[in-house]
Design a protein around this motif. Structure first.
Motif, PDB file in Angstrom:
ATOM      1  N   SER A  39       0.854  -1.188   0.000  1.00 35.74           N
ATOM      2  CA  SER A  39       0.000   0.000   0.000  1.00 35.74           C
ATOM      3  C   SER A  39       0.887   1.233   0.000  1.00 35.74           C
ATOM      4  N   VAL A  40       0.509   2.220  -0.796  1.00 37.16           N
ATOM      5  CA  VAL A  40       1.302   3.439  -0.907  1.00 37.16           C
ATOM      6  C   VAL A  40       0.399   4.660  -0.774  1.00 37.16           C
ATOM      7  N   ASP A  41       1.014   5.780  -0.406  1.00 38.36           N
ATOM      8  CA  ASP A  41       0.287   7.036  -0.344  1.00 38.36           C
ATOM      9  C   ASP A  41       0.044   7.510  -1.779  1.00 38.36           C
ATOM     10  N   ARG A  42      -1.206   7.735  -2.130  1.00 41.09           N
ATOM     11  CA  ARG A  42      -1.551   8.067  -3.509  1.00 41.09           C
ATOM     12  C   ARG A  42      -0.841   9.330  -4.000  1.00 41.09           C
ATOM     13  N   ALA A  43      -0.799  10.370  -3.193  1.00 40.57           N
ATOM     14  CA  ALA A  43      -0.164  11.625  -3.617  1.00 40.57           C
ATOM     15  C   ALA A  43       1.328  11.428  -3.844  1.00 40.57           C
ATOM     16  N   GLU A  44       1.983  10.713  -2.950  1.00 37.37           N
ATOM     17  CA  GLU A  44       3.417  10.470  -3.108  1.00 37.37           C
ATOM     18  C   GLU A  44       3.689   9.582  -4.312  1.00 37.37           C
ATOM     19  N   PHE A  45       2.828   8.586  -4.545  1.00 41.54           N
ATOM     20  CA  PHE A  45       3.026   7.698  -5.685  1.00 41.54           C
ATOM     21  C   PHE A  45       2.792   8.441  -6.992  1.00 41.54           C
ATOM     22  N   THR A  46       1.816   9.328  -7.016  1.00 47.15           N
ATOM     23  CA  THR A  46       1.556  10.132  -8.212  1.00 47.15           C
ATOM     24  C   THR A  46       2.763  11.016  -8.521  1.00 47.15           C
ATOM     25  N   ALA A  47       3.373  11.593  -7.483  1.00 46.35           N
ATOM     26  CA  ALA A  47       4.572  12.410  -7.679  1.00 46.35           C
ATOM     27  C   ALA A  47       5.729  11.544  -8.186  1.00 46.35           C
ATOM     28  N   PHE A  48       5.867  10.337  -7.642  1.00 46.95           N
ATOM     29  CA  PHE A  48       6.903   9.414  -8.099  1.00 46.95           C
ATOM     30  C   PHE A  48       6.702   9.082  -9.578  1.00 46.95           C
ATOM     31  N   LEU A  49       5.478   8.779  -9.984  1.00 47.86           N
ATOM     32  CA  LEU A  49       5.202   8.465 -11.389  1.00 47.86           C
ATOM     33  C   LEU A  49       5.550   9.642 -12.295  1.00 47.86           C
ATOM     34  N   ALA A  50       5.261  10.859 -11.848  1.00 50.47           N
ATOM     35  CA  ALA A  50       5.599  12.046 -12.638  1.00 50.47           C
ATOM     36  C   ALA A  50       7.112  12.147 -12.814  1.00 50.47           C
ATOM     37  N   ASP A  51       7.869  11.840 -11.755  1.00 51.57           N
ATOM     38  CA  ASP A  51       9.333  11.855 -11.854  1.00 51.57           C
ATOM     39  C   ASP A  51       9.837  10.793 -12.829  1.00 51.57           C
ATOM     40  N   VAL A  52       9.240   9.614 -12.791  1.00 53.99           N
ATOM     41  CA  VAL A  52       9.628   8.543 -13.718  1.00 53.99           C
ATOM     42  C   VAL A  52       9.361   8.975 -15.150  1.00 53.99           C
ATOM     43  N   LYS A  53       8.170   9.511 -15.395  1.00 58.11           N
ATOM     44  CA  LYS A  53       7.800   9.935 -16.741  1.00 58.11           C
ATOM     45  C   LYS A  53       8.686  11.074 -17.256  1.00 58.11           C
ATOM     46  N   SER A  54       9.170  11.907 -16.349  1.00 55.83           N
ATOM     47  CA  SER A  54      10.022  13.042 -16.762  1.00 55.83           C
ATOM     48  C   SER A  54      11.451  12.603 -17.077  1.00 55.83           C
ATOM     49  N   GLY A  55      11.798  11.366 -16.731  1.00 55.18           N
ATOM     50  CA  GLY A  55      13.139  10.864 -16.999  1.00 55.18           C
ATOM     51  C   GLY A  55      14.112  11.105 -15.852  1.00 55.18           C
ATOM     52  N   ARG A  56      13.608  11.539 -14.721  1.00 56.26           N
ATOM     53  CA  ARG A  56      14.483  11.883 -13.599  1.00 56.26           C
ATOM     54  C   ARG A  56      15.406  10.733 -13.179  1.00 56.26           C
ATOM     55  N   PHE A  57      14.947   9.488 -13.322  1.00 56.06           N
ATOM     56  CA  PHE A  57      15.733   8.341 -12.864  1.00 56.06           C
ATOM     57  C   PHE A  57      16.470   7.622 -13.989  1.00 56.06           C
ATOM     58  N   ASP A  58      16.422   8.191 -15.187  1.00 55.73           N
ATOM     59  CA  ASP A  58      17.121   7.572 -16.319  1.00 55.73           C
ATOM     60  C   ASP A  58      18.638   7.634 -16.088  1.00 55.73           C
ATOM     61  N   GLY A  59      19.290   6.540 -16.410  1.00 59.58           N
ATOM     62  CA  GLY A  59      20.737   6.471 -16.162  1.00 59.58           C
ATOM     63  C   GLY A  59      21.562   7.070 -17.173  1.00 59.58           C
TER      64      GLY A  59
END
Length: 59
Positions: A39-59
């Motif tokens: 189970s995750v906090d929806r707001a925090e998970f939504t922010a995490f998904l936005a970071d993933v989509k923006s490429g923030r974690f791309d190597g």
């Protein structure tokens, strides 16, 4: 309530990924759908998904 799960369309036939509940408040291992659910906090998970989509974690 029935939970609908989805995984990334970019995972293709790969079964080694996570699935996300459509409510965005839970994730699970796609290889073990009857196993534990995180189970995750929806707001925090939504922010995490936005970071993933923006490429923030791309190597």
């Amino acid at each position: 309530m029935t939970v609908t799960w989805r995984k990334s369309t970019s995972s293709g036939a790969n079964t080694s990924c996570v699935e996300v509940a459509n409510s965005l408040d839970a994730v699970r291992d796609s290889k073990n759908p009857s196993g534990p659910v995180l189970s995750v906090d929806r707001a925090e998970f939504t922010a995490f998904l936005a970071d993933v989509k923006s490429g923030r974690f791309d190597g």
